[in-house]
Design a protein around this motif. Sequence first.
Motif, PDB file in Angstrom:
ATOM      1  N   GLY A  56       0.699  -1.256  -0.099  1.00  0.00           N
ATOM      2  CA  GLY A  56       0.103   0.053   0.013  1.00  0.00           C
ATOM      3  C   GLY A  56       0.696   1.390  -0.016  1.00  0.00           C
ATOM      4  O   GLY A  56       2.090   1.199   0.086  1.00  0.00           O
ATOM      5  N   LYS A  57       0.194   2.263   0.019  1.00  0.00           N
ATOM      6  CA  LYS A  57       0.938   3.575   0.001  1.00  0.00           C
ATOM      7  C   LYS A  57       1.551   4.047   1.343  1.00  0.00           C
ATOM      8  O   LYS A  57       1.104   3.344   2.147  1.00  0.00           O
ATOM      9  N   ILE A  58       2.635   4.751   1.186  1.00  0.00           N
ATOM     10  CA  ILE A  58       3.364   5.154   2.515  1.00  0.00           C
ATOM     11  C   ILE A  58       2.367   6.109   3.017  1.00  0.00           C
ATOM     12  O   ILE A  58       1.683   7.004   2.431  1.00  0.00           O
ATOM     13  N   GLY A  59       2.186   5.958   4.411  1.00  0.00           N
ATOM     14  CA  GLY A  59       1.072   6.773   5.187  1.00  0.00           C
ATOM     15  C   GLY A  59      -0.372   5.937   5.189  1.00  0.00           C
ATOM     16  O   GLY A  59      -1.315   6.424   5.903  1.00  0.00           O
ATOM     17  N   GLU A  60      -0.360   4.942   4.403  1.00  0.00           N
ATOM     18  CA  GLU A  60      -1.566   3.903   4.285  1.00  0.00           C
ATOM     19  C   GLU A  60      -1.286   2.548   4.959  1.00  0.00           C
ATOM     20  O   GLU A  60      -1.980   1.621   4.471  1.00  0.00           O
ATOM     21  N   GLY A  61      -0.367   2.435   5.420  1.00  0.00           N
ATOM     22  CA  GLY A  61       0.143   1.064   5.682  1.00  0.00           C
ATOM     23  C   GLY A  61       1.317   0.675   4.996  1.00  0.00           C
ATOM     24  O   GLY A  61       2.078  -0.529   5.395  1.00  0.00           O
ATOM     25  N   GLY A  62       1.712   1.088   4.071  1.00  0.00           N
ATOM     26  CA  GLY A  62       2.822   0.511   3.173  1.00  0.00           C
ATOM     27  C   GLY A  62       4.180   1.108   3.679  1.00  0.00           C
ATOM     28  O   GLY A  62       4.380   1.885   4.663  1.00  0.00           O
TER      29      GLY A  62
ATOM     30  N   HIS B 138      17.000  11.419   3.795  1.00  0.00           N
ATOM     31  CA  HIS B 138      16.828   9.909   3.440  1.00  0.00           C
ATOM     32  C   HIS B 138      15.465   9.750   2.988  1.00  0.00           C
ATOM     33  O   HIS B 138      14.591  10.343   2.979  1.00  0.00           O
ATOM     34  N   PHE B 139      15.230   8.686   2.159  1.00  0.00           N
ATOM     35  CA  PHE B 139      14.071   8.241   1.652  1.00  0.00           C
ATOM     36  C   PHE B 139      13.536   6.992   1.864  1.00  0.00           C
ATOM     37  O   PHE B 139      12.558   6.557   1.229  1.00  0.00           O
ATOM     38  N   ASP B 140      14.167   6.140   2.710  1.00  0.00           N
ATOM     39  CA  ASP B 140      13.677   4.827   3.255  1.00  0.00           C
ATOM     40  C   ASP B 140      12.762   5.079   4.481  1.00  0.00           C
ATOM     41  O   ASP B 140      12.757   6.210   4.921  1.00  0.00           O
ATOM     42  N   THR B 141      11.967   4.010   4.599  1.00  0.00           N
ATOM     43  CA  THR B 141      11.085   4.392   5.811  1.00  0.00           C
ATOM     44  C   THR B 141      11.015   3.180   6.590  1.00  0.00           C
ATOM     45  O   THR B 141      11.604   1.925   6.357  1.00  0.00           O
ATOM     46  N   VAL B 142      10.410   3.323   7.970  1.00  0.00           N
ATOM     47  CA  VAL B 142      10.168   2.141   8.686  1.00  0.00           C
ATOM     48  C   VAL B 142       8.868   1.300   8.303  1.00  0.00           C
ATOM     49  O   VAL B 142       8.367   1.775   7.414  1.00  0.00           O
ATOM     50  N   PRO B 143       8.650   0.241   8.785  1.00  0.00           N
ATOM     51  CA  PRO B 143       7.438  -0.411   8.101  1.00  0.00           C
ATOM     52  C   PRO B 143       6.408   0.093   8.945  1.00  0.00           C
ATOM     53  O   PRO B 143       6.166   0.810   9.968  1.00  0.00           O
ATOM     54  N   SER B 144       5.324   0.476   7.830  1.00  0.00           N
ATOM     55  CA  SER B 144       3.841   1.013   8.119  1.00  0.00           C
ATOM     56  C   SER B 144       4.207   2.449   8.587  1.00  0.00           C
ATOM     57  O   SER B 144       3.585   2.976   9.470  1.00  0.00           O
ATOM     58  N   GLY B 145       5.199   3.018   7.922  1.00  0.00           N
ATOM     59  CA  GLY B 145       5.815   4.404   8.361  1.00  0.00           C
ATOM     60  C   GLY B 145       4.894   5.565   7.908  1.00  0.00           C
ATOM     61  O   GLY B 145       4.002   5.352   7.309  1.00  0.00           O
ATOM     62  N   GLY B 146       5.472   6.638   7.970  1.00  0.00           N
ATOM     63  CA  GLY B 146       4.940   8.072   7.497  1.00  0.00           C
ATOM     64  C   GLY B 146       5.739   8.335   6.338  1.00  0.00           C
ATOM     65  O   GLY B 146       6.641   8.323   5.993  1.00  0.00           O
ATOM     66  N   ARG B 147       4.908   9.301   5.631  1.00  0.00           N
ATOM     67  CA  ARG B 147       5.238   9.999   4.506  1.00  0.00           C
ATOM     68  C   ARG B 147       6.533  11.141   4.583  1.00  0.00           C
ATOM     69  O   ARG B 147       7.116  11.234   3.489  1.00  0.00           O
ATOM     70  N   TYR B 148       6.456  11.639   5.617  1.00  0.00           N
ATOM     71  CA  TYR B 148       7.405  12.858   5.728  1.00  0.00           C
ATOM     72  C   TYR B 148       8.642  12.706   6.497  1.00  0.00           C
ATOM     73  O   TYR B 148       9.581  13.359   6.149  1.00  0.00           O
ATOM     74  N   ASP B 149       8.798  11.629   7.165  1.00  0.00           N
ATOM     75  CA  ASP B 149      10.212  11.330   7.725  1.00  0.00           C
ATOM     76  C   ASP B 149      11.257  11.146   6.651  1.00  0.00           C
ATOM     77  O   ASP B 149      11.044  10.219   5.860  1.00  0.00           O
ATOM     78  N   GLY B 150      12.191  12.161   6.500  1.00  0.00           N
ATOM     79  CA  GLY B 150      13.374  12.092   5.501  1.00  0.00           C
ATOM     80  C   GLY B 150      12.928  12.466   4.358  1.00  0.00           C
ATOM     81  O   GLY B 150      13.441  13.501   3.558  1.00  0.00           O
TER      82      GLY B 150
ATOM     83  N   HIS C  86       6.965   7.810  12.349  1.00  0.00           N
ATOM     84  CA  HIS C  86       6.892   6.378  12.193  1.00  0.00           C
ATOM     85  C   HIS C  86       5.628   5.704  12.006  1.00  0.00           C
ATOM     86  O   HIS C  86       5.720   4.469  12.410  1.00  0.00           O
ATOM     87  N   VAL C  87       4.661   6.437  11.714  1.00  0.00           N
ATOM     88  CA  VAL C  87       3.270   5.605  11.764  1.00  0.00           C
ATOM     89  C   VAL C  87       2.638   6.638  10.589  1.00  0.00           C
ATOM     90  O   VAL C  87       2.976   7.674  10.236  1.00  0.00           O
ATOM     91  N   PRO C  88       1.513   5.844  10.230  1.00  0.00           N
ATOM     92  CA  PRO C  88       0.767   6.580   9.139  1.00  0.00           C
ATOM     93  C   PRO C  88       0.390   7.809   9.627  1.00  0.00           C
ATOM     94  O   PRO C  88       0.220   8.597   8.421  1.00  0.00           O
ATOM     95  N   GLU C  89      -0.016   8.262  10.637  1.00  0.00           N
ATOM     96  CA  GLU C  89      -0.791   9.319  10.867  1.00  0.00           C
ATOM     97  C   GLU C  89       0.500  10.498  10.954  1.00  0.00           C
ATOM     98  O   GLU C  89       0.105  11.998  11.315  1.00  0.00           O
TER      99      GLU C  89
END
Length: 565
Positions: A37-43, A96-108, A537-540
Motif C-alpha cells: 500500500g501507499k506510504i502513510g496508508e500502511g505501506g 533519506h527516503f527509506d521508511t520504517v514498516p508502516s511508517g509515515g510519508r514525511y520522515d526523511g 514512524h506511523v501512518p498518521e
Amino acid sequence: MTERLVASAELMPVLELLKGNVLEERINTLAEIADGGKIGEGGSRLALTSTEISARKCLIRWMEEAGMRVEEFPLGLIGTYEGLNPTLPGIGFGSHFDTVPSGGRYDGTAGVVAAIEVVKALQKNRRRCKRPLKVFAMTGEESSRFGTALFGSQGIFLGLSDNVLNMHRPEDISIRQALENFGFDPEQVRLPVVTKDSLRAFLELHVEQHSLLDHEGMDVAAVEAIAAPDRRIITIGQPLAEVVKEVSNVTKGIRIDIMGKGGHSGALPMGREYRADGLQPAANFLMVLPAAFDRIFKNKNIKIFITDLQIEGAALNKVPGNTHLEIMLSGENEKDLEEAEVFILTYLKKLNRYYGPEKDHWPRFITNPLSASKLVEKQLPSKYHFEPEQLLPCFKTAGKIIQAVNQICTRYDTRKIVGTIGTFHLRSDGLIDLGLDLRGIDKGLRDQVAEEINKQIDQISLRERVNTRISEPLPGSESPTIMDSQLVNNIEQLALSLGLKVRRMHSAAGHDAQNAARAGIPTGMIFIPSRNEGRSHVPEEYSAPEDLENGARLLATTVYKLANE
C-alpha cells in the motif's frame, strides 16, 4: 548574482516558487512507490529493496529535471548543480527516503523533496551560486531492515566496516548480500563518497517527530545537538531441547489485541502522557500468566502457552503500537478451562481501567485499549514444542525487563533520556530477544542510565532464576552530536529575517546529519513542525503544506548564503 545574501528582494523570486502544495504533491507521489500500500496508508519502503530502488528512479528524474548531474552510489544519490567556481567545496543538503514498516510519508522524504525543489527554483530563475550545490538522497537511515541505523549516510560520509556490511535481522539477508543482489559492489562502500575537503557545509531539513513546535506555535527550529542511541539485544533464557507433544483435546485460545500508538522511540518523551506503548500492557500479561500458572492452574493440570506476541511494524526505533498476544489453554475438562479464561478476561478489564482514561488526566491510550477474542480451532496449534514450565519463567522475566526499562527511563525524562524496548522475538530455540534503544544528548548520563538498566536486569535474572545476556552495542550505537554553532546561528537569524517564529532545540531522534558532522563537515539541521501530536514512524505522521513551505524557504535562504561565501 553571487554577492553574500541573506533574505532580500534578490532571492524572493526563488522563494516564491517554493510552494507547500507542490512539496506535498511530490511527497504524495513518492509515497505511491511502496510495498503493502501507499506510504502513510500502511505501506513501507525499506532500504535496499526493489521498491527503494524504484524510488531512486523517480528521484533521479526529478533531479535531472532540476538541472542536476546525478550520480548513483550503492547507498544513495547525489545530484550536483554546478557552481560558478566548480573547484570550491560545495554545499550539501538532503536527507533519506527509506521508511520504517508502516511508517509515515514525511520522515526523511520531506528533506529530500525540499532539497530538490530548492535547486529547481534556482534553475528556473537561472541562478548559479559560487559553490556547487549537492543534493543527497540517501537510504538506510532506518534500522528496520538490517538492525542498524544511519548506515547509508555512514557509508557516504565515513565508509562501512565489515561488521556493518554483515549486519542482518533474523531470517533476512545482510547489507552485503542486499547490495550484491542489486548489482552493487560492497567494496565501493568501504570508503566515503564525500569528505570534509569536498563540502563546505551540510544541511538537513527534517520533520521534528515531536509536538513541541506545534504546541509552542513555532514555524521552525535550529537544531543544536542530536542525541544518539545505545542499541542492544537482551537475550532471555537458554536454548531448550525441543519436546514435541500432542495438545490435549480440551483447549481454548484467546487473542489479546492492544491498541497502542506507535511513534519515534527517540522523539517521543517518556511517560504515559506522551506514549501509548502497546508492549507495556502485554508485559503485564507476560508477568501475571506465569504467576497464575504457579498458584492456580498447575494444580488443575492446566497448561498455559503464550504462542505468539506480535508488534505491528516493529522496529528498534519505534515505540510499539498495536500489539497482539495469543494464549492457548490446555486441560482435562471444560470447566477448569472456563475458569482460567474468566481469570484472563477479568485481568484484561483491570488493565483497561489502568491504561484507560479513568487512570490518567492525559491518557495516550484510547478508552479500553485491550480487547479479547476467541481463537477458532483451526487457529490453535495441534502440537507444542516446549513445556510451559520451561518458557513461562522466560516470559515473566521479559515482562519485568520491559517495564523496568520504561520505569527507569521515565525517572530521567526531564534530563532528556528516552528508552524503549521496540522489538520482541521468540526464537525457534526457545530464547527471547528484546531490542533496546536508549538515547540521550549527554553521553555520560546515557551511560549511567544504561548501567542502572543493566543492574536491574541482573537483579531480575537472579530473582527469576533465568539467564539473561546483554549484547555489546549494535552498529548504529553512537555518541551524541553537536551541530556547528555558526550554522545554528545562521539558521536562526535567517529564519527571523524571513519572518518565521524560530527556536533552538535538540533532537532526541538520530539523523543522517550526524554522520556528516562526524566526518568533520560543518553541519546544521532545520526542523519543521510535526502535527497530529507529533506522531512519527506511523501512518498518521503529518506536516502541513505551510510547514513544508516555511522549511524549504529557510533551507533555500541558508543554502544560498553559504554557497555564495
